[in-house]
Design an enzyme around this catalytic site. Structure first.
Site, short mmCIF file in Angstrom:
data_model
loop_
_atom_site.label_atom_id
_atom_site.label_comp_id
_atom_site.label_asym_id
_atom_site.label_seq_id
_atom_site.Cartn_x
_atom_site.Cartn_y
_atom_site.Cartn_z
N CYS A 158 0.69 -1.05 0.08
CA CYS A 158 0.08 -0.06 -0.18
C CYS A 158 1.00 1.08 -0.01
CB CYS A 158 -0.88 -0.08 1.07
SG CYS A 158 -2.31 1.15 1.02
N HIS A 169 -3.85 -4.88 0.25
CA HIS A 169 -3.52 -5.26 1.18
C HIS A 169 -3.60 -6.68 1.26
CE1 HIS A 169 -3.10 -1.62 3.62
NE2 HIS A 169 -3.82 -1.06 2.94
N GLU A 225 -2.71 -8.79 3.67
CA GLU A 225 -2.93 -9.28 4.87
C GLU A 225 -4.22 -9.36 5.18
OE1 GLU A 225 -2.55 -4.87 5.62
OE2 GLU A 225 -1.59 -6.55 4.25
#
Length: 192
Positions: A76, A174, A176
């Site tokens: 990001c 992202h 994650e």
């Protein structure tokens, strides 16, 4: 040893949790000696480019990141700071990627927030990931398309969703927070 760079930009904890779920140990630190010795380095980020860049410079992290020889993954804001320049705060970046970061034109809702697909995916980060997979995005600025793009996304306009040059990898989304596809991408990076 896997290092997650600490530099006062959010999402380090969620990245740490994702890495640990995959069975890897990791440390969140801004210690330059530890970063130099790491097997892999993750450069995450949520926040504002100019402030984040000032924090990197204040701790000498701007110089060390560019010199790393092991695999490095920007996430990001991490991707945006690895570029030449960002319109956010008129910020000079690390210059790893010869790409500029621009603000989305107000032709749709900005920030681009939510799930989106990628296209033109290539390279080892995307092994085992199909172009039907969705990834989670939240950003108001985008990296322009480039010969260094290894994945693209289309929101308002086509842009670089992932970049790669030598040992430097970066994604705008992202991983994650991107379910199984994001987990696979992190696994691919950690097994480089």
């Amino acid at each position: 040893m896997i290092i997650i760079i600490k530099y006062n930009a959010g999402n380090t904890q969620s990245v740490e949790n994702a890495v640990r779920r995959l069975g890897y140990d990791c440390i969140i630190t801004n210690d330059i000696e530890n970063i130099k010795k790491a097997d892999k380095v993750i450069f995450p980020g949520v926040g504002e480019a100019a402030t984040a860049m000032q924090h990197l410079q204040a701790n000498g992290l701007d110089l060390i990141i560019k010199e790393l020889k092991q695999p490095v993954l920007g996430i990001c804001l991490g991707l945006q700071l690895m570029c030449n320049y960002s319109e956010e705060g008129n910020t000079n970046g690390l210059g790893i990627f010869d790409v500029n970061v621009k603000k989305f034109p107000p032709l749709d809702i900005v920030p681009h927030m939510g799930w989106n697909t990628l296209n033109n995916c290539k390279g080892e980060l995307f092994t085992g990931i199909s172009e039907e997979e969705h990834f989670y995005f939240v950003h108001s600025y985008y990296a322009e398309e480039s010969p260094l793009s290894v994945a693209q996304c289309d929101y308002i306009l086509p842009y670089s969703a992932a970049l790669q040059k030598d040992n430097f990898y970066a994604v705008q989304f992202h991983p994650e927070k991107s379910g199984k596809a994001g987990e696979q991408l992190l696994k691919n990076f950690l097994s480089l």
